[in-house]
Design an enzyme around this catalytic site. Structure first.
Site, PDB file in Angstrom:
ATOM      1  NE  ARG A  18      -2.576  -1.545   3.581  1.00 28.88           N
ATOM      2  CZ  ARG A  18      -2.414  -2.851   3.094  1.00 28.88           C
ATOM      3  NH1 ARG A  18      -2.862  -3.933   2.849  1.00 28.88           N
ATOM      4  NH2 ARG A  18      -1.817  -3.584   4.468  1.00 28.88           N
ATOM      5  CG  HIS A 126      -3.133   2.245  12.469  1.00 28.05           C
ATOM      6  ND1 HIS A 126      -2.981   2.594  13.603  1.00 28.05           N
ATOM      7  CD2 HIS A 126      -2.248   2.716  11.405  1.00 28.05           C
ATOM      8  CE1 HIS A 126      -2.048   3.704  13.630  1.00 28.05           C
ATOM      9  NE2 HIS A 126      -2.164   3.297  11.898  1.00 28.05           N
ATOM     10  CE  LYS A 130       0.248   0.109  12.732  1.00 33.37           C
ATOM     11  NZ  LYS A 130       0.980   0.224  11.532  1.00 33.37           N
TER      12      LYS A 130
END
Ligand SMILES: NC(=O)C1=CN([C@@H]2O[C@H](COP(=O)(O)OP(=O)(O)OC[C@H]3O[C@@H](n4cnc5c(N)ncnc54)[C@H](OP(=O)(O)O)[C@@H]3O)[C@@H](O)[C@H]2O)C=CC1
Ligand SMILES: O=C(O)C1=N[C@H](C(=O)O)C[C@H](O)C1
Length: 235
Positions: A18, A126, A130
């Site tokens: 990402r 998050h 993650k």
């Protein structure tokens, strides 16, 4: 960029992640950078802790600076980074955003002024993908608080009974879900009042822009260990 200057050639260690994609997009929009397929002028590593030895080895062998943006490291990683920084420029940044660099300074100052009468808790949120918790940013903000206050054990996980917070501890809590790019709140909890210092990342472009600023800073730098504070102070 002046027309007589060559673009800085960026080598992405993990181009398909990402962050790798976000940095490539940001670099494509800035003529002072070029994505390189070889070792380039600066290596950028946003990958996973298990990849650190390989990315540092690539940078040391090529003799080029490296930005390490990965989080979730252990103590061995600290040593690997310190060793590499004796040979090349290494910039370690668990968060490359400008706002978090400033937040870190504010947290250090608040912790110094408020002292141990105020409890410190760091809450982060998050996205569902993650892999590490607490976030690297949360831990770095904890370090900033500890520097300011000059004390504080980290309480990283609470689950069960008989878990009253240890006096003077710095606590962490992690929320995971959805597409949250990165929220960090540092809570200073006093008697009858609380101070909350917060940062919200609205998307990954802020980290990508910061990574390019860090790469610009690193280009041509001598061996040593650098942080985003060095980038900001040089700007
Ligand atoms: N400093 C900052 O500001 C920021 C830091 N981060 C951190 O950056 C890291 C990456 O985040 P993100 O991009 O979201 O993660 P992704 O999972 O999207 O990408 C990770 C990339 O690393 C590659 N990779 C994983 N393991 C290895 C390995 N052993 N050797 C080589 N390549 C490997 C993966 O390759 P493959 O697809 O082939 O598995 C993938 O391309 C995380 O640690 C995250 O916390 C994230 C955002 C901002
Ligand atoms: O994994 C992420 O996405 C992020 N990781 C970094 C961290 O662990 O602090 C930085 C940012 O919060 C996004």
């Amino acid at each position: 960029m002046r027309t007589d200057q060559q673009p800085i050639r960026i080598s992405l260690f993990a181009p398909n992640g990402r962050m790798g994609k976000a940095i490539a997009t940001a670099a494509e929009q800035d003529p002072s950078f070029l994505i390189s397929q070889d070792h380039g002028d600066v290596i950028i590593d946003f990958s996973a802790p298990a990849a650190l030895a390989a990315s540092l080895d690539r940078a040391v062998t090529a003799g080029v600076p490296i930005l390490v943006g990965t989080t979730g490291f252990d103590d061995l990683a600290d040593k690997r980074i310190a060793d590499a920084a004796k040979e090349i420029a290494v910039l370690r940044a668990p968060n490359t955003s400008l706002g978090v660099a400033l937040l870190s300074d504010l947290v250090e100052r608040a912790a110094r002024v408020l002292g141990t009468d105020w409890d410190i808790e760091i809450v982060e949120a998050h996205h569902r993908h993650k892999a590490d918790a607490p976030s690297g940013t949360a831990l770095a903000l904890g370090e900033a608080a500890r520097r300011g206050r000059q004390s504080g054990d980290f309480e990283r996980a609470r689950d069960g009974t008989g878990l009253k917070r240890q006096e003077g501890a710095i606590g962490f809590a992690a929320v995971r879900g959805g597409t949250v790019a990165g929220d960090h709140d540092v809570l200073f909890l006093g008697s009858d009042e609380r101070l909350v210092l917060s940062h919200r990342a609205e998307n990954r472009a802020i980290f990508a822009r910061g990574a390019l600023a860090a790469a610009r800073f690193l280009h041509g730098k001598p061996a040593g260990l650098y942080t985003m504070r060095d980038v900001i102070e040089a700007a």
